[in-house]
Design a protein around this motif. Structure first.
Motif, PDB file in Angstrom:
ATOM      1  N   MET A   1       0.470  -0.908  -0.077  1.00 49.27           N
ATOM      2  CA  MET A   1       0.254  -0.004   0.179  1.00 49.27           C
ATOM      3  C   MET A   1       0.810   1.222  -0.283  1.00 49.27           C
ATOM      4  SD  MET A   1      -3.213   1.530   2.318  1.00 49.27           S
ATOM      5  CE  MET A   1      -3.985  -0.339   2.440  1.00 49.27           C
ATOM      6  N   GLY A   2       2.369   1.675   0.352  1.00 50.68           N
ATOM      7  CA  GLY A   2       2.818   2.116   0.344  1.00 50.68           C
ATOM      8  C   GLY A   2       3.675   2.911  -0.938  1.00 50.68           C
ATOM      9  N   GLN A   3       3.153   1.700  -1.822  1.00 50.88           N
ATOM     10  CA  GLN A   3       3.957   2.008  -3.207  1.00 50.88           C
ATOM     11  C   GLN A   3       2.581   2.645  -3.491  1.00 50.88           C
ATOM     12  OE1 GLN A   3       6.596   2.554  -4.051  1.00 50.88           O
ATOM     13  NE2 GLN A   3       7.808   1.651  -2.048  1.00 50.88           N
ATOM     14  N   LYS A   4       1.472   2.645  -3.391  1.00 49.15           N
ATOM     15  CA  LYS A   4       0.266   2.909  -4.397  1.00 49.15           C
ATOM     16  C   LYS A   4      -0.999   4.098  -4.059  1.00 49.15           C
ATOM     17  CE  LYS A   4       0.103  -1.866  -5.725  1.00 49.15           C
ATOM     18  NZ  LYS A   4       0.963  -2.086  -4.927  1.00 49.15           N
ATOM     19  N   ILE A   5      -0.388   4.692  -3.016  1.00 44.94           N
ATOM     20  CA  ILE A   5      -1.235   5.867  -1.991  1.00 44.94           C
ATOM     21  C   ILE A   5       0.131   6.355  -2.081  1.00 44.94           C
ATOM     22  CG2 ILE A   5      -0.914   4.850   0.045  1.00 44.94           C
ATOM     23  CD1 ILE A   5      -4.034   5.857  -0.308  1.00 44.94           C
ATOM     24  N   ASN A   6      -1.388   7.916  -2.032  1.00 44.05           N
ATOM     25  CA  ASN A   6       0.390   9.154  -1.808  1.00 44.05           C
ATOM     26  C   ASN A   6       0.473   9.545  -0.247  1.00 44.05           C
ATOM     27  OD1 ASN A   6       0.598  11.953  -0.485  1.00 44.05           O
ATOM     28  ND2 ASN A   6       0.423  12.802  -3.188  1.00 44.05           N
ATOM     29  N   PRO A   7       1.616   9.557   0.096  1.00 43.94           N
ATOM     30  CA  PRO A   7       2.559   9.531   1.363  1.00 43.94           C
ATOM     31  C   PRO A   7       1.057  10.168   2.063  1.00 43.94           C
ATOM     32  CG  PRO A   7       4.007   9.331  -0.268  1.00 43.94           C
ATOM     33  CD  PRO A   7       3.036   9.422  -0.946  1.00 43.94           C
ATOM     34  N   LEU A   8       1.172  10.997   2.055  1.00 43.14           N
ATOM     35  CA  LEU A   8       0.724  12.675   3.213  1.00 43.14           C
ATOM     36  C   LEU A   8      -1.023  12.728   3.188  1.00 43.14           C
ATOM     37  CD1 LEU A   8       1.842  15.675   1.387  1.00 43.14           C
ATOM     38  CD2 LEU A   8       3.213  14.428   2.912  1.00 43.14           C
ATOM     39  N   GLY A   9      -2.167  11.692   2.240  1.00 38.58           N
ATOM     40  CA  GLY A   9      -3.079  11.240   2.333  1.00 38.58           C
ATOM     41  C   GLY A   9      -3.581  10.046   3.363  1.00 38.58           C
ATOM     42  N   PHE A  10      -2.209   9.118   3.103  1.00 35.97           N
ATOM     43  CA  PHE A  10      -2.373   8.302   3.832  1.00 35.97           C
ATOM     44  C   PHE A  10      -2.004   8.306   5.187  1.00 35.97           C
ATOM     45  CE2 PHE A  10       0.399   3.893   4.444  1.00 35.97           C
ATOM     46  CZ  PHE A  10      -0.902   2.926   4.321  1.00 35.97           C
ATOM     47  N   ARG A  11      -1.079   9.795   6.037  1.00 39.05           N
ATOM     48  CA  ARG A  11      -1.043   9.535   6.721  1.00 39.05           C
ATOM     49  C   ARG A  11      -2.200  11.246   7.828  1.00 39.05           C
ATOM     50  NH1 ARG A  11       3.187   7.706   4.388  1.00 39.05           N
ATOM     51  NH2 ARG A  11       4.146   6.277   5.513  1.00 39.05           N
ATOM     52  N   LEU A  12      -3.031  11.319   7.081  1.00 42.08           N
ATOM     53  CA  LEU A  12      -3.615  12.359   7.431  1.00 42.08           C
ATOM     54  C   LEU A  12      -4.393  11.764   9.031  1.00 42.08           C
ATOM     55  CD1 LEU A  12      -5.729  14.381   4.568  1.00 42.08           C
ATOM     56  CD2 LEU A  12      -3.990  15.220   5.787  1.00 42.08           C
ATOM     57  N   THR A  14      -2.750  11.448  11.348  1.00 39.22           N
ATOM     58  CA  THR A  14      -1.650  10.825  12.193  1.00 39.22           C
ATOM     59  C   THR A  14      -0.740  11.566  12.495  1.00 39.22           C
ATOM     60  OG1 THR A  14      -1.213   9.295  10.269  1.00 39.22           O
ATOM     61  CG2 THR A  14      -2.900   8.539  11.809  1.00 39.22           C
ATOM     62  N   THR A  15      -0.055  12.003  11.473  1.00 34.33           N
ATOM     63  CA  THR A  15       1.501  12.288  11.342  1.00 34.33           C
ATOM     64  C   THR A  15       0.888  13.627  11.059  1.00 34.33           C
ATOM     65  OG1 THR A  15       2.100  11.217   9.864  1.00 34.33           O
ATOM     66  CG2 THR A  15       2.308   9.993  11.962  1.00 34.33           C
ATOM     67  N   GLN A  16       0.581  13.515  10.051  1.00 37.04           N
ATOM     68  CA  GLN A  16       0.065  14.556   8.650  1.00 37.04           C
ATOM     69  C   GLN A  16      -1.738  15.525   9.347  1.00 37.04           C
ATOM     70  OE1 GLN A  16       1.985  15.523   6.854  1.00 37.04           O
ATOM     71  NE2 GLN A  16       4.056  14.115   6.638  1.00 37.04           N
ATOM     72  N   ASN A  17      -0.739  16.528   8.723  1.00 37.33           N
ATOM     73  CA  ASN A  17      -2.283  17.618   9.025  1.00 37.33           C
ATOM     74  C   ASN A  17      -2.955  18.102   7.560  1.00 37.33           C
ATOM     75  OD1 ASN A  17      -2.849  17.115  11.847  1.00 37.33           O
ATOM     76  ND2 ASN A  17      -0.960  19.042  11.778  1.00 37.33           N
ATOM     77  N   HIS A  18      -4.084  18.703   8.293  1.00 39.30           N
ATOM     78  CA  HIS A  18      -4.357  19.562   6.169  1.00 39.30           C
ATOM     79  C   HIS A  18      -3.139  20.779   6.043  1.00 39.30           C
ATOM     80  CE1 HIS A  18      -7.727  16.993   5.221  1.00 39.30           C
ATOM     81  NE2 HIS A  18      -7.772  16.196   6.273  1.00 39.30           N
ATOM     82  N   HIS A  19      -3.563  21.115   4.966  1.00 41.75           N
ATOM     83  CA  HIS A  19      -2.968  22.263   4.281  1.00 41.75           C
ATOM     84  C   HIS A  19      -3.732  23.545   4.597  1.00 41.75           C
ATOM     85  CE1 HIS A  19       0.559  20.787   2.716  1.00 41.75           C
ATOM     86  NE2 HIS A  19       1.100  20.724   4.323  1.00 41.75           N
ATOM     87  N   SER A  20      -5.377  23.379   4.304  1.00 42.68           N
ATOM     88  CA  SER A  20      -6.582  24.602   4.834  1.00 42.68           C
ATOM     89  C   SER A  20      -7.310  23.620   5.650  1.00 42.68           C
ATOM     90  CB  SER A  20      -7.232  23.739   3.021  1.00 42.68           C
ATOM     91  OG  SER A  20      -6.398  24.302   1.589  1.00 42.68           O
ATOM     92  N   GLN A 187       5.099   2.018   4.172  1.00 39.87           N
ATOM     93  CA  GLN A 187       3.979   1.511   4.654  1.00 39.87           C
ATOM     94  C   GLN A 187       3.418   1.764   6.237  1.00 39.87           C
ATOM     95  OE1 GLN A 187       5.030  -2.390   3.542  1.00 39.87           O
ATOM     96  NE2 GLN A 187       4.523  -2.486   1.414  1.00 39.87           N
ATOM     97  N   THR A 188       4.774   2.499   6.490  1.00 41.75           N
ATOM     98  CA  THR A 188       4.457   2.380   8.214  1.00 41.75           C
ATOM     99  C   THR A 188       3.488   3.968   8.157  1.00 41.75           C
ATOM    100  OG1 THR A 188       6.845   1.185   8.693  1.00 41.75           O
ATOM    101  CG2 THR A 188       5.782   2.658  11.163  1.00 41.75           C
ATOM    102  N   ILE A 189       2.488   3.587   9.127  1.00 43.27           N
ATOM    103  CA  ILE A 189       1.668   5.152   9.549  1.00 43.27           C
ATOM    104  C   ILE A 189       2.361   6.337  10.591  1.00 43.27           C
ATOM    105  CG2 ILE A 189      -1.037   5.814   9.886  1.00 43.27           C
ATOM    106  CD1 ILE A 189      -1.568   3.132   8.388  1.00 43.27           C
ATOM    107  N   ARG A 190       3.167   5.416  11.309  1.00 41.69           N
ATOM    108  CA  ARG A 190       3.286   6.427  12.452  1.00 41.69           C
ATOM    109  C   ARG A 190       4.720   7.003  11.924  1.00 41.69           C
ATOM    110  NH1 ARG A 190       4.572   1.430  14.137  1.00 41.69           N
ATOM    111  NH2 ARG A 190       6.808   1.407  13.929  1.00 41.69           N
ATOM    112  N   ALA A 191       4.724   6.540  11.153  1.00 39.77           N
ATOM    113  CA  ALA A 191       6.668   7.519  10.092  1.00 39.77           C
ATOM    114  C   ALA A 191       6.385   8.372  10.018  1.00 39.77           C
ATOM    115  CB  ALA A 191       7.025   6.742   9.646  1.00 39.77           C
ATOM    116  N   LYS A 192       6.649  10.051  10.192  1.00 41.15           N
ATOM    117  CA  LYS A 192       6.171  11.023   9.461  1.00 41.15           C
ATOM    118  C   LYS A 192       7.331  11.117   8.503  1.00 41.15           C
ATOM    119  CE  LYS A 192       5.872  15.769  10.674  1.00 41.15           C
ATOM    120  NZ  LYS A 192       5.944  17.475  11.101  1.00 41.15           N
ATOM    121  N   ILE A 193       6.468  11.048   6.593  1.00 40.36           N
ATOM    122  CA  ILE A 193       7.417  11.473   6.052  1.00 40.36           C
ATOM    123  C   ILE A 193       6.143  12.799   4.717  1.00 40.36           C
ATOM    124  CG2 ILE A 193       7.378  10.241   3.660  1.00 40.36           C
ATOM    125  CD1 ILE A 193       8.155   7.488   4.854  1.00 40.36           C
TER     126      ILE A 193
END
Length: 218
Positions: A1-12, A14-20, A187-193
């Motif tokens: 899954m880590g290769q088939k989805i945007n890394p930012l959207g995958f982690r919204l 958890t470790t990523q926030n929206h820009h809007s 593939q690790t969601i808790r990793a901030k990428i």
């Protein structure tokens, strides 16, 4: 899954926030989204027009937009604030006026704030602009990749992966080249990428650049 989805959207969430940050009814959502895109384009065009010739790129890591009923708050995270401030006493005010002109029909106040990034080359957008400048000046792609990794290693990140696709060095057949240093656990969601996709227009054609930077793990 880590290769088939945007890394930012995958982690919204958890470790990523929206820009809007705003809310709209479903029928008004597309208009709000287009408004955000116009604001970001207007800011980048202004910075690009008034940038220093010696630096050669924008240096914007991200632009956050927060909307209220009567206010639009814009926060620009920039690695080189001198692009807007040095030599231009009213740089931010002038930028605010230019953006306000684009949205005369919107009855909301506009407020722009500048936030300086301590380690700009630890952000993929700034690093991508640096690599694009090197490749447009016909620097070897391997040299540009290695230099990008060296700059990122100085920012205490845990890993970086750079991928370049297209007619690299003007070759007839398009190919994909990539390089990795350290860990990049996609593939690790808790990793901030941090991730970015950047388009480079060269005299040989269009190159696609992707950068993943492993910042930390929660």
């Amino acid at each position: 899954m880590g290769q088939k989805i945007n890394p930012l959207g995958f982690r919204l969430g958890t470790t990523q926030n929206h820009h809007s940050f705003w809310f709209a009814q479903p029928k008004n959502f597309s208009a709000g989204l287009q408004e955000d895109e116009k604001i970001r384009s207007c800011i980048k065009n202004y910075v690009q027009k008034n940038r220093k010739i010696s630096l050669g790129f924008e240096g914007i890591a991200r632009i956050e937009i927060k909307k209220r009923i009567d206010l639009i708050q814009i926060i620009i995270y920039i690695g080189f604030p001198n692009l807007l401030i040095e030599g231009r006493a009213r740089g931010v005010e002038e930028l605010q006026m230019n953006v306000q002109k684009e949205f005369r029909s919107v009855n909301r106040r506009l407020n722009i704030a500048i936030t300086r990034i301590e380690k700009p080359y630890g952000h993929p957008n700034i690093l991508a602009e640096y690599m694009a400048l090197q490749l447009k000046n016909r620097v070897s792609f391997r040299k540009a990749m290695k230099k990008a990794i060296e700059l990122t290693e100085q920012t205490d990140t845990k890993g970086i992966q750079v991928q370049l696709a297209g007619r690299i060095d003007g070759k007839e057949i398009a190919r994909v080249e990539w390089i990795r240093e350290g860990r990049v656990p996609l593939q690790t969601i808790r990793a901030k990428i941090d991730h970015c996709s950047y388009t480079i227009r060269t005299i040989y054609g269009v190159l696609g650049l992707k950068i993943w930077i492993f910042v930390d793990e929660e």
